[in-house]
Design an enzyme around this catalytic site. Structure first.
Site, PDB file in Angstrom:
ATOM      1  CE1 TYR A  22      -3.775  -2.345   0.140  1.00 23.71           C
ATOM      2  CE2 TYR A  22      -2.662  -3.332   2.026  1.00 23.71           C
ATOM      3  CZ  TYR A  22      -3.643  -3.382   1.057  1.00 23.71           C
ATOM      4  OH  TYR A  22      -4.504  -4.449   0.990  1.00 23.71           O
ATOM      5  CG  HIS A  98      -9.675  -2.029  -4.907  1.00 22.00           C
ATOM      6  ND1 HIS A  98     -10.143  -2.303  -3.647  1.00 22.00           N
ATOM      7  CD2 HIS A  98     -10.596  -2.505  -5.774  1.00 22.00           C
ATOM      8  CE1 HIS A  98     -11.300  -2.923  -3.741  1.00 22.00           C
ATOM      9  NE2 HIS A  98     -11.608  -3.059  -5.013  1.00 22.00           N
TER      10      HIS A  98
END
Ligand code: DQA
Length: 141
Positions: A22, A98
């Site tokens: 991430y 996302h």
């Protein structure tokens, strides 16, 4: 436009959570940079680990007269029919984002039960996915 970013479970610690997936950037300063980049938009932010709170926030978007929602439902993307129904119940366009490319990850992340009720899905561009989602809302109708 009045826009609402909703981040679901485990998205409150971006920058520290699995940074190899991430990234290293914290969400709060990123949000500030987004607000600077889009001064023409009012960008509100909501994060919750709780499905029902996310459902309530999605419903409130109509009464609060939002023009668009950017939704990262986290793992609920793969399982939550309640959030799917909430998205279907409102007229405010929802763009799903996302951070990671879910299609390059585990099989359970390939299914998205909410996406069909969204205007579109942006996946895999890191935090840039949110910026692309804001841009896409300009022509989402
Ligand atoms: C995520 C992908 C989901 O599979 C995961 O459960 C998340 C984050 C993403 O932004 O890449 O929490 O939505």
């Amino acid at each position: 436009m009045k826009l609402l970013i909703i981040n679901g479970p485990n998205l409150g610690n971006i920058g520290r959570r699995e940074p190899e997936i991430y990234g290293h950037e914290d969400f709060e300063p990123f949000l500030e940079s987004l607000r600077k980049e889009f001064p023409e938009h009012e960008i509100q932010y909501f994060q919750s680990h709780h499905e029902g709170e996310i459902v309530e926030k999605i419903h409130s978007a109509e009464t609060e007269k939002y023009d668009g929602i950017i939704l990262n439902a986290g793992a609920y993307s793969h399982s939550s029919y309640s959030i799917r129904d909430a998205v279907a119940a409102i007229k405010v366009p929802v763009v799903m984002v996302h951070i990671s490319n879910v299609y390059a990850r585990e099989n359970f992340r390939h299914e998205n039960v909410i996406a069909a009720k969204c205007k579109g899905v942006i996946t895999g561009f890191g935090l840039k996915s949110y910026e692309l989602a804001i841009r896409s809302l300009s022509f989402a109708g």
